[in-house]
Scaffold this motif. Structure first.
Motif, short mmCIF file in Angstrom:
data_model
loop_
_atom_site.label_atom_id
_atom_site.label_comp_id
_atom_site.label_asym_id
_atom_site.label_seq_id
_atom_site.Cartn_x
_atom_site.Cartn_y
_atom_site.Cartn_z
N UNK A 38 5.03 7.86 -77.63
CA UNK A 38 6.48 7.14 -77.06
C UNK A 38 5.94 6.73 -75.74
N UNK A 39 6.36 5.73 -75.29
CA UNK A 39 6.11 4.82 -74.08
C UNK A 39 7.51 4.77 -73.44
N UNK A 40 7.71 4.81 -72.21
CA UNK A 40 8.68 4.70 -71.56
C UNK A 40 8.80 3.60 -70.62
N UNK A 41 9.46 2.46 -70.94
CA UNK A 41 9.39 1.05 -69.93
C UNK A 41 10.11 1.33 -68.86
N UNK A 42 9.75 0.51 -68.03
CA UNK A 42 10.50 0.46 -66.54
C UNK A 42 11.83 0.30 -66.56
N UNK A 43 12.33 -0.51 -67.71
CA UNK A 43 13.81 -0.49 -67.86
C UNK A 43 14.64 0.45 -68.60
N UNK A 44 13.63 1.55 -69.05
CA UNK A 44 14.42 2.72 -69.69
C UNK A 44 14.05 2.75 -71.18
N UNK A 45 13.60 1.87 -71.68
CA UNK A 45 13.51 1.72 -73.42
C UNK A 45 12.37 2.70 -73.58
N UNK A 46 12.55 3.21 -74.86
CA UNK A 46 11.52 4.03 -75.56
C UNK A 46 10.96 3.23 -76.66
N UNK A 47 9.63 3.10 -76.43
CA UNK A 47 8.99 2.41 -77.80
C UNK A 47 7.82 3.41 -78.21
N UNK A 48 7.92 3.57 -79.68
CA UNK A 48 7.14 4.39 -80.32
C UNK A 48 6.18 3.95 -81.31
N UNK A 49 4.84 4.51 -81.20
CA UNK A 49 3.87 4.15 -82.12
C UNK A 49 3.14 5.48 -82.76
N UNK A 80 6.46 3.20 -67.11
CA UNK A 80 6.31 4.42 -66.21
C UNK A 80 5.73 5.67 -66.86
N UNK A 81 5.85 6.01 -68.16
CA UNK A 81 5.33 6.97 -68.75
C UNK A 81 4.99 6.94 -70.19
N UNK A 82 4.05 7.70 -70.77
CA UNK A 82 3.87 7.96 -71.95
C UNK A 82 3.78 9.36 -72.63
N UNK A 108 -1.98 1.75 -63.37
CA UNK A 108 -2.86 3.10 -63.46
C UNK A 108 -1.93 4.20 -63.12
N UNK A 109 -0.75 3.88 -62.83
CA UNK A 109 0.17 5.18 -62.41
C UNK A 109 0.95 5.85 -63.38
N UNK A 110 0.86 5.33 -64.58
CA UNK A 110 1.70 6.13 -65.90
C UNK A 110 1.71 7.65 -65.49
N UNK A 111 2.82 8.09 -65.66
CA UNK A 111 2.89 9.59 -66.17
C UNK A 111 2.63 9.74 -67.58
#
Length: 142
Positions: A38-49, A80-82, A108-111
């Motif tokens: 699950x990825x967190x986009x900079x605008x707050x959306x969560x996208x899964x795979x 921002x995060x995964x 490179x700075x993803x959490x």
């Protein structure tokens, strides 16, 4: 702890929960090794795979790459995060090298939250998981 502007405790719990749900959707009849991301986009959306295997093994797509491809299709380019999970219960497991490189395309700075099936997680960063990475900056892109 790493700094993630969008990563309140509730948002991290949601991200972890979504990656666990995505793992349950994995198509892995050959390896029987389900993975969710699950990825967190900079605008707050969560996208899964989830991972999607293929009888021609080289065509298998990992959960992290499925999530990033979905995110791009949905118009997201900053993240921002995964959170990543699999079924291994006794240790934290990170993305494979190919997925680390694909994620690096977007910074490179993803959490990174390495997540166990029970929802516990370990926080790290993409730059820690892929030091000295080849990135768009090497090609003159910022």
């Amino acid at each position: 702890m790493l700094f993630c502007q969008m990563c309140s405790e509730d948002k991290v719990k949601e991200l972890v929960s979504k990656c666990l749900q995505a793992r349950d959707m994995a198509y892995c009849p050959y390896s029987r090794f389900p993975v969710g991301a699950a990825i967190l986009s900079a605008d707050g959306a969560i996208i899964t795979g989830c991972n999607v295997e293929n009888a021609s093994y080289g065509l298998t797509v990992c959960a992290e790459r499925t999530a990033i491809q979905r995110a791009v299709v949905e118009g997201h380019r900053q993240f921002t995060a995964i959170a990543v999970t699999c079924d291994i219960k006794d240790r934290f497991v990170g993305p494979c090298g190919a997925c680390r490189q694909v994620l690096m395309e977007f910074g490179s700075e993803w959490v990174v939250y390495l997540t166990k099936p029970d929802g516990s997680y370990k926080e790290t960063s993409l730059s820690d998981l892929l030091p000295l990475a080849f990135s768009p900056e090497h090609l003159g892109k910022n």
